[in-house]
Design a protein around this motif. Structure first.
Motif, PDB file in Angstrom:
ATOM      1  N   VAL A 299      40.683 -42.074 -53.519  1.00 28.12           N
ATOM      2  CA  VAL A 299      41.141 -43.460 -53.346  1.00 28.12           C
ATOM      3  C   VAL A 299      40.122 -44.425 -53.930  1.00 28.12           C
ATOM      4  O   VAL A 299      40.473 -45.375 -54.649  1.00 28.12           O
ATOM      5  CB  VAL A 299      41.394 -43.774 -51.859  1.00 28.12           C
ATOM      6  CG1 VAL A 299      41.738 -45.253 -51.672  1.00 28.12           C
ATOM      7  CG2 VAL A 299      42.517 -42.896 -51.305  1.00 28.12           C
ATOM      8  N   ASP A 300      38.849 -44.180 -53.647  1.00 28.04           N
ATOM      9  CA  ASP A 300      37.797 -45.056 -54.159  1.00 28.04           C
ATOM     10  C   ASP A 300      37.818 -45.093 -55.681  1.00 28.04           C
ATOM     11  O   ASP A 300      37.702 -46.169 -56.298  1.00 28.04           O
ATOM     12  CB  ASP A 300      36.442 -44.561 -53.644  1.00 28.04           C
ATOM     13  CG  ASP A 300      35.387 -45.647 -53.649  1.00 28.04           C
ATOM     14  OD1 ASP A 300      35.735 -46.840 -53.760  1.00 28.04           O
ATOM     15  OD2 ASP A 300      34.192 -45.311 -53.527  1.00 28.04           O
ATOM     16  N   SER A 301      38.001 -43.933 -56.305  1.00 26.68           N
ATOM     17  CA  SER A 301      38.006 -43.893 -57.769  1.00 26.68           C
ATOM     18  C   SER A 301      39.251 -44.567 -58.345  1.00 26.68           C
ATOM     19  O   SER A 301      39.186 -45.223 -59.386  1.00 26.68           O
ATOM     20  CB  SER A 301      37.900 -42.449 -58.258  1.00 26.68           C
ATOM     21  OG  SER A 301      39.057 -41.703 -57.932  1.00 26.68           O
ATOM     22  N   LEU A 302      40.400 -44.420 -57.666  1.00 22.66           N
ATOM     23  CA  LEU A 302      41.618 -45.064 -58.156  1.00 22.66           C
ATOM     24  C   LEU A 302      41.506 -46.579 -58.107  1.00 22.66           C
ATOM     25  O   LEU A 302      42.022 -47.282 -59.000  1.00 22.66           O
ATOM     26  CB  LEU A 302      42.823 -44.597 -57.341  1.00 22.66           C
ATOM     27  CG  LEU A 302      43.317 -43.176 -57.617  1.00 22.66           C
ATOM     28  CD1 LEU A 302      44.350 -42.754 -56.584  1.00 22.66           C
ATOM     29  CD2 LEU A 302      43.891 -43.059 -59.024  1.00 22.66           C
ATOM     30  N   LEU A 303      40.846 -47.101 -57.066  1.00 20.29           N
ATOM     31  CA  LEU A 303      40.658 -48.547 -57.001  1.00 20.29           C
ATOM     32  C   LEU A 303      39.922 -49.052 -58.230  1.00 20.29           C
ATOM     33  O   LEU A 303      40.253 -50.117 -58.783  1.00 20.29           O
ATOM     34  CB  LEU A 303      39.871 -48.914 -55.735  1.00 20.29           C
ATOM     35  CG  LEU A 303      40.543 -48.645 -54.388  1.00 20.29           C
ATOM     36  CD1 LEU A 303      39.609 -49.036 -53.248  1.00 20.29           C
ATOM     37  CD2 LEU A 303      41.864 -49.387 -54.256  1.00 20.29           C
ATOM     38  N   THR A 304      38.921 -48.274 -58.677  1.00 21.19           N
ATOM     39  CA  THR A 304      38.143 -48.667 -59.851  1.00 21.19           C
ATOM     40  C   THR A 304      38.886 -48.362 -61.143  1.00 21.19           C
ATOM     41  O   THR A 304      39.051 -49.233 -62.003  1.00 21.19           O
ATOM     42  CB  THR A 304      36.783 -47.942 -59.842  1.00 21.19           C
ATOM     43  OG1 THR A 304      36.063 -48.292 -58.659  1.00 21.19           O
ATOM     44  CG2 THR A 304      35.965 -48.316 -61.067  1.00 21.19           C
ATOM     45  N   ASP A 305      39.352 -47.113 -61.272  1.00 22.71           N
ATOM     46  CA  ASP A 305      39.939 -46.670 -62.541  1.00 22.71           C
ATOM     47  C   ASP A 305      41.209 -47.431 -62.890  1.00 22.71           C
ATOM     48  O   ASP A 305      41.488 -47.672 -64.067  1.00 22.71           O
ATOM     49  CB  ASP A 305      40.248 -45.171 -62.487  1.00 22.71           C
ATOM     50  CG  ASP A 305      38.991 -44.323 -62.336  1.00 22.71           C
ATOM     51  OD1 ASP A 305      37.888 -44.848 -62.562  1.00 22.71           O
ATOM     52  OD2 ASP A 305      39.119 -43.132 -61.975  1.00 22.71           O
ATOM     53  N   GLU A 306      42.006 -47.785 -61.880  1.00 23.76           N
ATOM     54  CA  GLU A 306      43.274 -48.469 -62.125  1.00 23.76           C
ATOM     55  C   GLU A 306      43.201 -49.959 -61.814  1.00 23.76           C
ATOM     56  O   GLU A 306      44.221 -50.641 -61.764  1.00 23.76           O
ATOM     57  CB  GLU A 306      44.395 -47.810 -61.315  1.00 23.76           C
ATOM     58  CG  GLU A 306      44.617 -46.341 -61.658  1.00 23.76           C
ATOM     59  CD  GLU A 306      45.023 -46.116 -63.111  1.00 23.76           C
ATOM     60  OE1 GLU A 306      45.539 -47.074 -63.732  1.00 23.76           O
ATOM     61  OE2 GLU A 306      44.834 -44.998 -63.620  1.00 23.76           O
ATOM     62  N   ASN A 307      41.976 -50.449 -61.584  1.00 20.85           N
ATOM     63  CA  ASN A 307      41.740 -51.888 -61.382  1.00 20.85           C
ATOM     64  C   ASN A 307      42.628 -52.452 -60.267  1.00 20.85           C
ATOM     65  O   ASN A 307      43.331 -53.448 -60.450  1.00 20.85           O
ATOM     66  CB  ASN A 307      41.975 -52.649 -62.691  1.00 20.85           C
ATOM     67  CG  ASN A 307      41.426 -54.063 -62.646  1.00 20.85           C
ATOM     68  OD1 ASN A 307      40.450 -54.338 -61.931  1.00 20.85           O
ATOM     69  ND2 ASN A 307      42.036 -54.958 -63.389  1.00 20.85           N
ATOM     70  N   ILE A 308      42.578 -51.800 -59.089  1.00 19.55           N
ATOM     71  CA  ILE A 308      43.372 -52.220 -57.935  1.00 19.55           C
ATOM     72  C   ILE A 308      42.494 -53.046 -57.004  1.00 19.55           C
ATOM     73  O   ILE A 308      41.484 -52.551 -56.491  1.00 19.55           O
ATOM     74  CB  ILE A 308      43.935 -50.999 -57.187  1.00 19.55           C
ATOM     75  CG1 ILE A 308      44.819 -50.156 -58.113  1.00 19.55           C
ATOM     76  CG2 ILE A 308      44.724 -51.434 -55.951  1.00 19.55           C
ATOM     77  CD1 ILE A 308      45.260 -48.836 -57.518  1.00 19.55           C
ATOM     78  N   ASP A 309      42.855 -54.282 -56.790  1.00 18.98           N
ATOM     79  CA  ASP A 309      42.104 -55.176 -55.902  1.00 18.98           C
ATOM     80  C   ASP A 309      42.690 -55.052 -54.501  1.00 18.98           C
ATOM     81  O   ASP A 309      43.699 -55.666 -54.173  1.00 18.98           O
ATOM     82  CB  ASP A 309      42.192 -56.621 -56.400  1.00 18.98           C
ATOM     83  CG  ASP A 309      41.442 -57.593 -55.492  1.00 18.98           C
ATOM     84  OD1 ASP A 309      40.719 -57.128 -54.588  1.00 18.98           O
ATOM     85  OD2 ASP A 309      41.593 -58.814 -55.677  1.00 18.98           O
ATOM     86  N   ALA A 310      42.036 -54.253 -53.653  1.00 19.57           N
ATOM     87  CA  ALA A 310      42.570 -53.988 -52.319  1.00 19.57           C
ATOM     88  C   ALA A 310      41.602 -54.385 -51.208  1.00 19.57           C
ATOM     89  O   ALA A 310      41.645 -53.827 -50.105  1.00 19.57           O
ATOM     90  CB  ALA A 310      42.933 -52.503 -52.185  1.00 19.57           C
ATOM     91  N   ASP A 311      40.724 -55.349 -51.468  1.00 14.26           N
ATOM     92  CA  ASP A 311      39.809 -55.856 -50.431  1.00 14.26           C
ATOM     93  C   ASP A 311      39.033 -54.729 -49.753  1.00 14.26           C
ATOM     94  O   ASP A 311      39.015 -54.607 -48.527  1.00 14.26           O
ATOM     95  CB  ASP A 311      40.576 -56.644 -49.360  1.00 14.26           C
ATOM     96  CG  ASP A 311      40.846 -58.075 -49.778  1.00 14.26           C
ATOM     97  OD1 ASP A 311      40.286 -58.507 -50.799  1.00 14.26           O
ATOM     98  OD2 ASP A 311      41.627 -58.754 -49.097  1.00 14.26           O
TER      99      ASP A 311
END
Length: 463
Positions: A123-135
């Protein structure tokens, strides 16, 4: 009895979003997909667009170039993936470590816990790799002991994890936690579990779905599957999934849904899950003085040490979020009683915040299996149908990881013709047994929760 009648019908109104804090603060939603219209064909069709389905679609499309379509009954984020507490933390099972080792052995238990660490990191990597701003918030999850006896139990469990798994949390004495976490009369110590963190769950699922679409997956919101048939072998034997707007013909189907599992669509799924209602409240923003009254300095999510625990976080705008078990009907008129229960819990845990106004209150379903662990696999007599569900209130990471595991099993690396996921830890493999008397599942759940609440009440008397 199928999943639509386990609770009141109002819990399955796919056209209506829950009045959650997450819906109110998600910001402009990325335009994801369109409802299915007409007839379409694909290699893989996914029923359910939550974390499992969106992750499977993303990894199938991005990593393997598979032609995949996702059929979601509501908007992306309508279900538990968009309304949970936003805890990205390890768990996924209601079994103790001792029970896991006794049932599956030490090596398989270690293998399962490795998947949980991988899941949080995914999950942590997906937030970065896919540029997901999830607070994203915090760097761990606290389990806070409400009595000295509970604290001794947390220490013992932590020692067992270190000895058996080589993985343990950080122990905080009562004084240490009051300095690093918050100060309240119920605090007797805590254990910090890592890796874990908090996030905005609706922004995460919306970002995950948008990433899947960006990488080539076809997404169809507001496209509830109402019929599932199989074409004759002479016509290719494809699965035919029908919505009110069209049909999808697919070589393979992945079934997701967790607590909202559409078990009525296929006999293999009937009676496989025990949904339980969870309710979350979010208060008005705390003032600086109110926050200081309990010396709340941590951004980490937390749970308490009771059998029927509550989970809570201080959100970025200084609101307290708290969640706990709901009633056993799902009727809207029961929400008032649940709100009073959560308000009383706030007053008990943080006396300085007694009477604080609650601005948001909503409900959803968590999902249990009969073996109290996730279930990932294929229908035994039809390896073209895969599934993943039953995350026991721990779906942010476990469901994301399961979606990736299903994608890789179906399209790459492992023997994609095997009817069982032998490459996965035994704790996860295949269907769990059906619940006996599935029409009484709600009553079974009620009896279990009430017995745990009685145990908590007796424990308080002894403390």
């Amino acid at each position: 009895m199928h999943s639509k009648t386990v609770f009141d019908a109002s819990l399955y109104d796919f056209a209506t979003p829950q009045p959650s804090y997450w819906e109110a603060t998600a910001g402009p939603s990325p335009v994801v997909g369109t409802p299915l219209e007409g007839d379409e064909n694909c290699e893989v069709a996914i029923i359910g667009g939550g974390y499992t389905g969106a992750s499977a679609a993303l990894h199938l499309a991005r990593d393997f170039g598979v032609d995949v379509r996702v059929l979601e009954a509501g908007h992306f984020g309508w279900g538990a993936s968009g309304r949970n507490g936003g805890f990205c933390c390890m768990g996924g099972t209601q079994l103790s470590l001792k029970q896991q080792v006794r049932r599956w052995g030490l090596d398989e238990t270690k293998a399962y816990w490795r998947t949980q660490v991988e899941a949080v990191e995914l999950v942590d990597s997906l937030l970065t790799d896919e540029n997901i701003d999830a607070d994203r918030q915090g760097d761990g999850e606290f389990c806070v002991a409400e009595s000295s006896r509970h604290f001794a139990g947390l220490i013992e469990d932590n020692q067992n994890r270190r000895r058996l798994l080589g993985h343990a949390g950080t122990i905080f004495s009562g004084d240490a936690f009051r300095a690093e976490g918050y100060d309240a009369p119920h605090v007797h110590g805590a254990v910090l579990e890592q890796p874990s963190f908090g996030l905005h769950p609706l922004r995460y699922i919306q970002g995950l779905a948008a990433a899947a679409e960006r990488h080539g997956a076809h997404l169809h919101p507001h496209s509830e599957v109402v019929s599932w048939t199989r074409a004759p072998a002479g016509d290719g034997g494809r699965h035919v999934l029908e919505t009110r707007g069209g049909k999808v013909r697919a070589q393979h189907v992945i079934v997701t849904g967790n607590g909202f599992l559409p078990e009525h669509l296929h006999g293999a799924f009937a009676g496989r899950v025990l949904p339980l209602q969870s309710v979350i409240a979010v208060t008005r923003p705390l003032t600086d003085d109110e926050r200081a009254a309990h010396h709340w300095v941590t951004e980490n999510p937390a749970i308490n040490s009771l059998n029927v625990y509550c989970y809570y976080r201080l959100l970025p705008d200084n609101r307290l979020m708290i969640g706990g078990r709901g009633d056993f009907t799902g009727r809207p008129d029961k929400l008032e009683g649940t709100q009073k229960y959560l308000a009383a819990t706030i007053a008990r845990l943080w006396p300085e915040w007694a009477g604080i106004e609650i601005d948001y209150l909503w409900r959803g379903l968590v999902c249990f299996s009969s073996r109290l662990a996730p279930t990932v696999g294929r229908v035994p007599d039809d390896p073209t149908v895969s599934f993943g569900f039953a995350y026991h209130g721990n779906g942010v990471n476990t469901a994301t990881w399961t979606g990736r595991a299903l994608a890789h099993w179906l399209a790459g690396g492992n023997d994609n013709t095997s009817p069982t996921p032998d490459h996965l830890p035994a704790m996860l493999r295949g269907f769990s047994p059906r619940f006996p008397l599935p029409g009484l599942r709600r009553r079974i759940a009620q009896a279990g929760v009430l017995s745990h609440r009685l145990a908590d009440w007796l424990d308080r008397l002894r403390s």
